[in-house]
Scaffold this motif. Structure first.
Motif, PDB file in Angstrom:
ATOM      1  N   ALA A  84     124.575 -17.617  34.157  1.00 19.28           N
ATOM      2  CA  ALA A  84     123.343 -16.905  33.776  1.00 19.28           C
ATOM      3  C   ALA A  84     122.283 -17.869  33.242  1.00 19.28           C
ATOM      4  O   ALA A  84     121.098 -17.538  33.208  1.00 19.28           O
ATOM      5  CB  ALA A  84     123.655 -15.833  32.733  1.00 19.28           C
ATOM      6  N   MET A 107     127.264  -8.449  31.064  1.00 19.08           N
ATOM      7  CA  MET A 107     126.695  -9.806  31.083  1.00 19.08           C
ATOM      8  C   MET A 107     125.986 -10.143  29.775  1.00 19.08           C
ATOM      9  O   MET A 107     126.031 -11.272  29.317  1.00 19.08           O
ATOM     10  CB  MET A 107     125.706  -9.967  32.247  1.00 19.08           C
ATOM     11  CG  MET A 107     126.328 -10.124  33.624  1.00 19.08           C
ATOM     12  SD  MET A 107     127.562 -11.430  33.812  1.00 19.08           S
ATOM     13  CE  MET A 107     126.627 -12.891  33.426  1.00 19.08           C
ATOM     14  N   PHE A 137     115.097  -8.279  27.729  1.00 22.71           N
ATOM     15  CA  PHE A 137     116.304  -7.663  27.180  1.00 22.71           C
ATOM     16  C   PHE A 137     116.285  -7.898  25.661  1.00 22.71           C
ATOM     17  O   PHE A 137     115.478  -8.677  25.160  1.00 22.71           O
ATOM     18  CB  PHE A 137     117.549  -8.294  27.807  1.00 22.71           C
ATOM     19  CG  PHE A 137     117.634  -8.083  29.297  1.00 22.71           C
ATOM     20  CD1 PHE A 137     118.392  -7.045  29.826  1.00 22.71           C
ATOM     21  CD2 PHE A 137     116.947  -8.913  30.181  1.00 22.71           C
ATOM     22  CE1 PHE A 137     118.460  -6.847  31.202  1.00 22.71           C
ATOM     23  CE2 PHE A 137     117.006  -8.710  31.551  1.00 22.71           C
ATOM     24  CZ  PHE A 137     117.767  -7.677  32.066  1.00 22.71           C
ATOM     25  N   LYS A 142     113.003  -8.051  37.239  1.00 23.64           N
ATOM     26  CA  LYS A 142     114.366  -8.589  37.195  1.00 23.64           C
ATOM     27  C   LYS A 142     114.562  -9.678  38.247  1.00 23.64           C
ATOM     28  O   LYS A 142     115.666 -10.207  38.391  1.00 23.64           O
ATOM     29  CB  LYS A 142     115.379  -7.449  37.387  1.00 23.64           C
ATOM     30  CG  LYS A 142     115.443  -6.521  36.177  1.00 23.64           C
ATOM     31  CD  LYS A 142     116.388  -5.353  36.395  1.00 23.64           C
ATOM     32  CE  LYS A 142     116.527  -4.541  35.104  1.00 23.64           C
ATOM     33  NZ  LYS A 142     117.399  -3.350  35.292  1.00 23.64           N
ATOM     34  N   GLY A 175     120.288  -6.691  35.956  1.00 23.73           N
ATOM     35  CA  GLY A 175     119.291  -7.745  36.084  1.00 23.73           C
ATOM     36  C   GLY A 175     119.517  -8.967  35.221  1.00 23.73           C
ATOM     37  O   GLY A 175     118.838  -9.985  35.401  1.00 23.73           O
ATOM     38  N   TYR A 176     120.459  -8.896  34.308  1.00 25.98           N
ATOM     39  CA  TYR A 176     120.599  -9.953  33.306  1.00 25.98           C
ATOM     40  C   TYR A 176     121.001 -11.293  33.931  1.00 25.98           C
ATOM     41  O   TYR A 176     120.551 -12.338  33.490  1.00 25.98           O
ATOM     42  CB  TYR A 176     121.628  -9.504  32.275  1.00 25.98           C
ATOM     43  CG  TYR A 176     121.703 -10.346  31.026  1.00 25.98           C
ATOM     44  CD1 TYR A 176     120.814 -10.152  29.977  1.00 25.98           C
ATOM     45  CD2 TYR A 176     122.685 -11.330  30.889  1.00 25.98           C
ATOM     46  CE1 TYR A 176     120.901 -10.910  28.817  1.00 25.98           C
ATOM     47  CE2 TYR A 176     122.782 -12.086  29.731  1.00 25.98           C
ATOM     48  CZ  TYR A 176     121.883 -11.873  28.696  1.00 25.98           C
ATOM     49  OH  TYR A 176     121.976 -12.628  27.549  1.00 25.98           O
ATOM     50  N   CYS A 177     121.830 -11.260  34.948  1.00 25.90           N
ATOM     51  CA  CYS A 177     122.296 -12.506  35.566  1.00 25.90           C
ATOM     52  C   CYS A 177     121.368 -13.018  36.640  1.00 25.90           C
ATOM     53  O   CYS A 177     121.588 -14.098  37.190  1.00 25.90           O
ATOM     54  CB  CYS A 177     123.680 -12.309  36.182  1.00 25.90           C
ATOM     55  SG  CYS A 177     123.640 -11.342  37.720  1.00 25.90           S
TER      56      CYS A 177
END
Lengths: 717, 152
Positions: free
Chosen positions: B45, A346, A217, A210, B97-99
């Motif tokens: 992002a 997000m 994802f 990450k 963790g996406y951003c």
């Protein structure tokens, strides 16, 4: 022996904790396209049981039945396994388990699912037993190979040793032979005083991927020949397509097809942008005849009318009516209106469908209730459930959004896939606009509270009426509407809590900390007002109303100590406090607040004390408190989804559904109460106290109690 | 036809010239570290480095970057990138963790311009990057740690 063979051979249920061992993982979940990162061990993985595989390369891979979306189950569950396996932390890996509502059931739910801050709580013994079982099987294999008694073998930091003979090995060398050992019926677990990994700040297993962009994802799954689809949705809840014209949409470069489905109009593109541009070019007329056309203000006015009607009784102790008839009382009243809240993870909702050669389908998605997703998709795709494999992926947040009975999101995604047919893989994705306007909100609620203070300054009665949608779709009392209020921790002799269920075409859903999102705010701001009225300090006054031995009191005393509560804050600042139990964890927070240059609350510092039983990974607990404080603070300051005149949804993206940003994030200090109680969750419990702590400080600063949320929009309206 | 450099390699794109750089990077170049979060430059992002400066790729039409140098999370290197990623790992910053790719791209660009930023400078550089998990507290600490590690 293949994995398939293994599946059939041994199936043992351990009584008590419900551990299913000896059930191997069918290898098919490793098939099809990309798997999430972090990957399991790279070697040849041998299953010890449904939760643990040991690789010939010495890696230990834990199959997490809970989805990892930041709250830490990969690390937490792997810690529990490693502890009893006596593994070295560096050899541990974690992946999502396959979908199976029995083997991978959340023991608190009875089916596979993540939610209610339950991952560590329900897995605590189960994962430790899975680790202990694997350890026993390794020891048995080593004992047989070395021809020594198993009782003389020790395991420490990933090394299997026999002192007398000087023999020593890693796990990998025995992985194969251990896998064919009979698992012990009831493996002995360690005494907590002997823990070497539980309680340590072990580094998280998913941080590296990450941090370098390699974590996969759902949105990142891109098989060859992938189609991407988006759906045009209405701007009113309950609206349906009356007619549409896709002439221009079909002219967009890369648009492949357009289909009408129940949820709206689906546009399929060769790439994401083609689908988005095609969707923008649609002309749709919506039928609003069954839509919600009332505004949020009109709804609030209707909610408030319920206050005078008899409600569903949640709690009724003492005699509230009589208590309010006493002479010489002061009564205090408050009404608070809470808005709809979007979860806004997000990563907006998405799913990828890939058809295998035999006609079965692999689905890749951030599945929080994977069994429901599987059932729903199988029905829509007209396949047997065994022909639909839900492969849970890392998800970019959820906060409750992805946990849905009946999987309405999967209904849409699978319908989009079914509508176009064919063999091409398909990605269905929501945009941020779909997400903010997609419903399944934390419902709107209205609270009315009334408190009685007698001539001696004692709080003698508390009445609370809560109006809002039932998240659980109940006609009778929904405990999620009243939790935190119906079990008021304060010792007030006459207590009555009632609720009214409102039905709307706007689908409701739980939102990080569920009922406590509003009851925590209402209870903790109202008790603060009552204490102010009787001249009591907010901390001392609460402590006087709590059982001194309670965990509520414990965290409250700790937060007061951390913040040096008695000290005078800097000029222009005030402090507020709140304490809330949710999901069995107790959290107290003190917030130091000033009036910012824009007239809005500026939160400088938050002190947070948490009691969640045994702290499996203190660093993750602290991170969840920090994150919960930020998430809750953003909502209480800025967030509302509102329906405007005619019922149109007014917000659409992060410009008008504000999120807290780094310049608005307070400094946070967290302390964890040392405890030997069984662990409870931390994903949600950090959220409820921050709103009331800030509002209580704000009332001190401005003399204005917060009666409507979010705080900032009231100021600007 | 648009020609640009992506992580040091020359690339061309001859699709719809309106296509945002984000979708070229993801759908055509199959580099998935750069994320979609809002599509309207509100969340960060999708942050990449365009000719050395942080840029929201979701609102950058590919036609406007002809001849430019694009670096994504997969291509960052140098002492600032190393310091930031080490600091991020050290504090276990990410939750979902996406951003984080976007956060890291913004943080690296900040340190390339301001080697030892103040809290206000961190706010200025990082305010455009949303994190719904609210890992901000650790992001700030990690940027300070990264800056300190480069001084030594």
């Amino acid at each position: 022996m293949t994995l398939h063979d293994f599946t059939a051979t041994r199936r043992t249920f351990l009584a008590g904790a419900g551990l299913v061992i000896g059930v191997a993982i069918a290898p098919r979940f490793l098939s099809a396209a990309p798997t999430g990162v972090p990957a399991g061990g790279a070697g040849d993985l041998k299953p010890m049981n449904a939760f643990v595989k040991i690789g010939t390369d010495d890696t230990v891979t834990v199959l997490s039945k809970h989805i990892e979306f930041g709250q830490g189950p990969f690390t937490g569950l792997a810690t529990l396994v490693a502890e009893e396996l006596d593994a070295e932390w560096s050899q541990m890996r974690a992946v999502h388990s396959p979908t199976d509502n029995k083997i991978y059931a959340n023991l608190a739910f009875g089916l596979q699912g993540t939610g209610g801050s339950s991952s560590i709580a329900n897995a605590y013994e189960q994962m430790r037993k899975a680790g202990a079982t694997a350890r026993a099987m390794l020891v048995a294999a080593a004992a047989a190979e070395w021809k020594v008694p198993a009782a003389e073998i020790t395991v420490e930091k990933g090394r299997i040793k026999h002192a007398a003979s000087g023999k020593e090995s890693g796990f990998g060398a025995f992985a194969d032979k251990a896998a064919s050992q009979t698992p012990p019926a009831d493996p002995k677990l360690k005494d907590p005083k002997d823990f070497v990994l539980i309680g340590r700040d072990l580094p998280k297993l998913d941080t590296r991927e990450k941090t370098n962009g390699t974590a996969i994802f759902t949105l990142d799954i891109m098989p060859d020949r992938l189609l991407t689809a988006v759906v045009a949705h209405p701007k009113h809840f309950g609206a349906v397509v009356k007619s549409f014209d896709d002439t221009d949409a079909r002219k967009v470069m890369g648009v492949v097809d357009v289909k009408k489905i129940a949820q709206g109009i689906a546009v399929y593109g060769e790439n994401t942008f083609a689908a988005l541009k095609g969707r923008d070019a649609l002309r749709i007329e919506w039928d609003l005849s069954k839509a919600e056309t009332r505004s949020s203000a009109e709804l609030a006015a209707e909610y408030v009318r319920h206050f005078d009607e008899p409600g569903l009784e949640a709690t009724n102790t003492g005699d509230v009516a009589a208590a309010f008839r006493q002479q010489g009382l002061q009564t205090v009243e408050a009404q608070i209106v809470f808005p709809f809240l979007a979860h806004a993870p997000m990563e907006p909702l998405d799913a990828v469908f890939i058809k295998a050669a035999d006609g079965s389908v692999d689905i890749y998605n951030g599945a929080q209730f994977p069994g429901f997703d599987q059932q729903v998709a199988a029905k829509i795709l007209a396949l047997d459930e065994t022909k639909v494999r839900v492969n849970t992926q890392l998800a970019g947040g959820s906060f409750g959004r992805k946990a849905q009975f009946g999987s309405p999101y999967m209904q849409e995604a699978a319908s989009v896939y079914a509508a176009i047919g064919g063999d091409r893989p398909l990605k269905h994705m929501w945009t941020r606009e779909d997400d903010i306007q997609g419903g399944f909100y934390r419902p709107m609620y209205a609270h009315k509270m009334r408190g009685a203070i007698d001539a001696d300054g004692r709080i003698t009665a508390w009445e609370q009426i809560i109006v809002g949608q039932s998240i659980m779709a109940k006609a009778d009392l929904d405990s999620t509407s009243v939790e935190g209020a119906s079990n008021l921790p304060y010792r007030i002799p006459n207590l009555k809590v009632t609720s009214h269920n409102v039905t709307l075409p706007i689908p409701p859903l739980w939102w990080r900390s569920v009922g406590h999102t509003h009851t925590g705010f209402a209870v903790e701001t109202f008790v603060d007002e009552l204490l102010t009225r009787v001249g009591r300090d907010p901390v001392d006054g609460r402590l006087a109303l709590l059982d001194p031995a309670s965990r509520h009191a414990g965290v409250l005393r700790k937060a007061a100590e951390m913040s040096d509560w008695g000290a005078t804050p800097a000029e222009g600042r005030a402090r507020g406090v709140a304490v809330v139990e949710s999901f069995g964890s107790f959290v107290a927070q003190v917030a130091e607040v000033s009036v910012g240059p824009d007239g809005a609350p500026r939160v400088h510092k938050v002190w947070c004390a948490v009691d969640c039983g045994v702290a499996v990974n203190p660093n993750i607990i602290k991170a969840q408190m920090e994150g919960g404080i930020g998430y809750g603070l953003g909502a209480v300051l800025f967030d509302a989804v509102t329906l405007g005149k005619g019922g149109r949804i007014m917000q659409s993206n992060f410009h008008d559904y504000r999120s807290i940003r780094i310049n608005e994030m307070p400094d946070v200090a967290v302390e964890i109460i040392r405890s030997t109680e069984k662990p409870t969750g931390v994903g949600e419990p950090g959220v409820p106290p921050i709103g009331p702590a800030v509002a209580n400080a704000w009332r001190k600063l401005t003399n204005a109690p917060v009666r409507q949320l979010p705080i900032v929009s009231i100021m600007s309206s | 036809m648009v020609t640009f450099t992506l992580n040091g390699k020359e690339r061309t794109f001859d699709g719809d010239p309106d296509t945002p750089l984000l979708w070229v990077i993801r759908d055509f170049e199959k580099l998935t570290g750069t994320k979609y979060g809002c599509g309207v430059a509100q969340c960060g992002a999708c942050t990449v480095h365009l000719d050395g400066m942080p840029r929201r790729s979701c609102i950058t039409p590919i036609a406007t970057i002809d001849g430019s140098d694009v670096v994504t999370i997969e291509g960052i290197s140098g002492k600032e990138a190393e310091a930031v990623q080490t600091a991020w790992t050290g504090l276990d910053v990410p939750q979902c963790g996406y951003c984080q790719s976007g956060q890291i791209m913004s943080a690296v660009a900040l340190l390339q311009m301001v080697p030892n930023p103040t809290d206000d400078e961190i706010d200025g550089a990082m305010t455009g990057n949303l994190c719904r998990c609210a890992t901000y507290h650790r992001i700030r600490a990690a940027i300070h740690n990264a800056a300190n590690s480069m001084e030594g």
